[in-house]
Design an enzyme around this catalytic site. Structure first.
Site, PDB file in Angstrom:
ATOM      1  N   HIS A  17      -0.661   2.173   0.599  1.00  0.00           N
ATOM      2  CA  HIS A  17       0.937   3.268   0.262  1.00  0.00           C
ATOM      3  C   HIS A  17       2.081   2.848   0.437  1.00  0.00           C
ATOM      4  CE1 HIS A  17      -0.812   7.575  -0.056  1.00  0.00           C
ATOM      5  NE2 HIS A  17      -2.217   6.538   0.282  1.00  0.00           N
ATOM      6  N   HIS A 104     -15.629   3.880   6.122  1.00  0.00           N
ATOM      7  CA  HIS A 104     -14.844   3.299   5.842  1.00  0.00           C
ATOM      8  C   HIS A 104     -14.226   2.062   7.375  1.00  0.00           C
ATOM      9  CE1 HIS A 104     -11.817   5.364   2.891  1.00  0.00           C
ATOM     10  NE2 HIS A 104     -12.788   6.432   3.059  1.00  0.00           N
ATOM     11  N   ASP A 341     -11.553   8.952  -6.116  1.00  0.00           N
ATOM     12  CA  ASP A 341     -12.322   9.652  -7.172  1.00  0.00           C
ATOM     13  C   ASP A 341     -13.896   9.248  -6.310  1.00  0.00           C
ATOM     14  OD1 ASP A 341     -11.324   7.432  -9.301  1.00  0.00           O
ATOM     15  OD2 ASP A 341     -10.755   5.948  -7.014  1.00  0.00           O
TER      16      ASP A 341
END
Length: 397
Positions: A17, A104, A341
């Site tokens: 980002h 993650h 996704d």
């Protein structure tokens, strides 16, 4: 760190980002005709929002070449390419201020650096792969001049698998061989799953949509073939060609496994079943009959098609509430937001192809350097044919 390759070096930059992502390619030969259009083709295949099977994040992923070319030809100097991040929504990740997301890299990045990107996955995000794909497109254009062709396709999504993944004997082996010999990117891209087998593709799409409706995710396998790879690429021992391919593939986010040639299925065979006798190729050289070696023997390409499988885990970010611990150790329920996704496989195909191109390009340039050095030496004496049965010098590939 963030650089891959020895002779053809690629450094990627950017977070998921930040303002932009991209790469710097160092070592590209001068005189290669190159424009943004050459690179955009693969970026379009990787970009988000392609279908209802992928993340709805809206990014055109338009690439700009900043340096290293003039009048559409490479100069031999570093090529800088960047892609802006336009559809940023960092506020969708405010929950990560309190929770390390399960599976993650939030926790490991924080432990390693003492700081982490506050939105998205930062450098661990698949956004980083844009630079890889852009660099891979350059490598692939150069390799095409040598006749090299790289095609990847989805061979499994969850329980839906092409049969050769579980059995390479008989008809299944023939299906694998036919795909390795003939599959094209047009055939791969005609289905939104990027599986070239229509019947399996339909079931894969159903599986992905099912997981999407459940606010869940699913993993799978990408199979890749490298056709017409020059003989002699790869280094003995630590930089074997399959080791470099494994390094490249397992550096892609969400990968969990790599196998080449007969892979784990080959462990079921006896030596006599697995061994690959040589026969004349009709052109003064040799070829193997079965190619169970996957185009590589002794870590060096043998001229046969190279093929391998890459396993991808289910996307870690899901919208189902998950019980987990906060950074302070207290328990809680993480309900992730953002656009993700339900299955990374369809968009992973061009990433696998690009990393394969980077490995072959680097190996080709290293081998050409060795061959050029060898060409300056006198021929090996005739009485030493035991160490050089063909009586040849190393050839430029």
């Amino acid at each position: 760190m963030s650089t891959f390759g020895q002779a053809f070096k690629v450094t990627t930059f950017g977070e998921s980002h930040c303002k932009s992502v991209g790469c710097i390619v160092d070592g590209c030969p001068p005189g290669l005709k190159l424009t943004e259009a050459d690179i955009q083709v693969q970026l379009d295949r990787r970009r988000p929002g392609q279908s209802n099977l992928t993340t709805p994040r809206s990014e055109t992923d338009t690439v700009t070449i900043q340096s290293g070319t003039e009048l559409s030809y490479t100069l031999g100097t570093p090529i800088c390419m960047f892609v802006p991040n336009k559809d940023q929504k960092p506020h969708d990740y405010s929950e990560t201020d309190f929770f390390p997301r399960p599976s993650h890299a939030d926790w490991t990045y924080l432990q390693k650096y003492g700081i982490k990107a506050s939105s998205g996955g930062g450098r661990s995000s698949a956004r980083e792969t844009i630079g890889r794909v852009a660099a891979g497109a350059i490598a692939e254009k150069y390799l095409k001049a040598h006749g090299v062709e790289i095609v990847a396709f989805v061979s499994a999504v969850g329980p839906v698998r092409l049969d050769f993944l579980d059995d390479i004997s008989g008809d299944n082996g023939k299906i694998l061989s036919d795909l390795i010999n003939t599959v094209t990117r047009d055939q791969v891209d005609k289905n939104i799953t990027r599986c070239p087998v229509d019947s399996a593709s339909e079931k894969m799409a159903e599986e992905i949509l099912k997981r999407k409706e459940e606010k869940n995710s699913i993993g799978g396998i990408v199979t890749c073939v490298i056709r017409n790879c020059p003989v002699g690429l790869g280094e003995p021992c630590f930089d074997k060609l399959e080791a470099k391919l494994a390094h490249a593939m397992l550096s892609i986010p969400a990968t969990k496994g790599f196998e080449f040639g007969s892979g784990f299925q080959g462990t079921k065979l006896s030596g006599s079943e697995h061994n690959d006798p040589f026969v004349s190729d009709g052109k003064g050289g040799l070829k193997t009959i079965k190619n169970h070696s996957g185009g590589i023997q002794g870590g060096i390409s043998n001229g046969e098609h190279i093929y391998f499988n890459v396993a991808f885990k289910p996307a870690a970010t899901i919208s189902i509430g998950q019980e987990s611990s906060k950074y302070d150790g207290s328990s809680g329920v993480l309900e992730a937001r953002g656009r993700h996704d339900p299955c990374v496989l369809p968009r992973a195909v061009p990433i696998v192809e690009s990393m394969a191109a980077l490995v072959i390009m680097d190996a080709l340039m290293i081998q050409n350097s060795r061959a050029l050095s060898n060409s300056r030496l006198p021929p090996i004496p005739e009485n030493l044919r035991a160490i050089n049965p063909l009586g040849q010098k190393v050839k430029l590939t």
